[in-house]
Design an enzyme around this catalytic site. Sequence first.
Site, mmCIF file in Angstrom:
data_model
loop_
_atom_site.group_PDB
_atom_site.id
_atom_site.type_symbol
_atom_site.label_atom_id
_atom_site.label_comp_id
_atom_site.label_asym_id
_atom_site.label_seq_id
_atom_site.Cartn_x
_atom_site.Cartn_y
_atom_site.Cartn_z
ATOM 1 N N ASP A 193 5.020 3.471 8.333
ATOM 2 C CA ASP A 193 3.705 4.114 8.387
ATOM 3 C C ASP A 193 3.700 5.254 7.374
ATOM 4 O O ASP A 193 4.446 5.212 6.398
ATOM 5 C CB ASP A 193 3.429 4.576 9.835
ATOM 6 C CG ASP A 193 1.938 4.637 10.141
ATOM 7 O OD1 ASP A 193 1.162 5.008 9.240
ATOM 8 O OD2 ASP A 193 1.542 4.337 11.268
ATOM 9 N N HIS A 216 3.363 4.318 3.990
ATOM 10 C CA HIS A 216 1.920 4.329 3.731
ATOM 11 C C HIS A 216 1.485 5.554 2.942
ATOM 12 O O HIS A 216 0.330 5.920 2.939
ATOM 13 C CB HIS A 216 1.131 4.227 5.033
ATOM 14 C CG HIS A 216 1.292 2.906 5.729
ATOM 15 N ND1 HIS A 216 0.579 2.547 6.850
ATOM 16 C CD2 HIS A 216 2.090 1.844 5.447
ATOM 17 C CE1 HIS A 216 0.942 1.320 7.232
ATOM 18 N NE2 HIS A 216 1.864 0.888 6.406
#
Length: 374
Positions: A193, A216
């Site tokens: 993430d 991310h």
Amino acid sequence: MQKLLAAGLFMLCFGIGYSQPTFHVGGFGAIGDGHTDDSQAFLKAWKQLCEAGGTGRPTLEIPASTTFLLKPTLFQGPCNSNDLHLQHPILLVNGMAIEIAGYASVMLMVSSLKDLEQSMAEAVHFHNCNNLQITGISLVNSPKSHISINQCTGVSISRIQINSPCDSPNTDGIDISSSTNLDIQHSIIKTGDDCIAINTGSSFINITGVACGPGHGISVGSLGEDGADDRVEEVHVRDCNFSRTQNGARIKTFRGGSGYARKISFEQITLIDSKNPIIIDQHYTNDGRRESSSAVKVSDVTYSGVQGTSAEEQAITLNCSDEIGCFNIKMKKIKISSSVPGKKTHAYCNNAHGTSTLTTPNVPCLLRLDKFTV
Ligand SMILES: *[C@@H]1O[C@H](CO)[C@@H](O)[C@H](O)[C@H]1NC(C)=O
Ligand SMILES: *[C@@H]1O[C@H](CO)[C@@H](O)[C@H](O)[C@H]1NC(C)=O
Ligand SMILES: *[C@@H]1O[C@H](CO)[C@@H](O)[C@H](O)[C@H]1NC(C)=O
């Protein structure tokens, strides 16, 4: 409350030996081979440390370059020494490695059972702390956020390593909320993430020399979810690399929210095969709020010296809301090419205002300054 938190940090983090009394974690049976569960030994050491009173600063010595395996453990206060207070700087031994292996997690302090429930799945949770230093630790495969920092002031994080698979959900590297004066340096974050997520109530955050990927990206937001009034300002990201990340420099706000994300800079950024290298999405939406015309204001955002390759042809996305828009967006010396040979990159923009200088791909809604100065 702070007392308890401080105590927890102290437990794992402290290792300097100038004060009395001093405890050695090995004296409580910690093995430190990276395979044996050392949680009970740490817990015993913690109990002694916590019960130590007097005028000295109770210290737990943790040997350098040793890997301890810790299972989910609650280090609870209150403790006897005032010097476990987080009002005092917490120091770490340089080079110390506490490795949390497998899908274990360590809880460094909670002040109530409610906090415990909320942070159960975070590997390391710091709440309500002052002058915290975290250095030289490795975190592996957290089940949720690796490090979360909430309501802290004055945090320095350096030389940490985070390593989780790219397909592990919700495993933010460092989650920051309601905190100010943070300095994150020279760290490697590989995760599924956000490498670093900066959430509401946060300001004066420097991030320098971080290698992110997979992951991310470094994200401001999401802000404004469910109509929230969220505020983030003075976030400065410099000398960072994004390698095969899903996003690079990202600002993400929900439609229907209010507040602002402003005074943000991304400078000297290197991209390797990253999707969405530069992205502002001001109308992120979850179905209920499609009609709403309010949004979190995005302004004073500078991108400078961003270069490298994009996995997508759309390398720059400034998707600002029709009603509110983004203002004073500045791009300087941007050069993002496609990682696919023969492909060109382009930029998308909607209702973004500002200027660009020496920027490839050209961003149509920004005023090109170099056009006039050649
Ligand atoms: C962030 O960087 C700026 C500029 O170098 C510096 O003045 C400021 O003190 C730094 N803030 C923190 C919290 O490290
Ligand atoms: C980023 O990549 C460059 C070029 O490969 C390298 O010199 C630099 O040390 C890297 N920075 C970080 C923070 O990893
Ligand atoms: C921009 O945002 C709108 C509204 O959410 C969305 O429909 C559109 O697909 C987005 N465009 C791009 C290029 O991201």
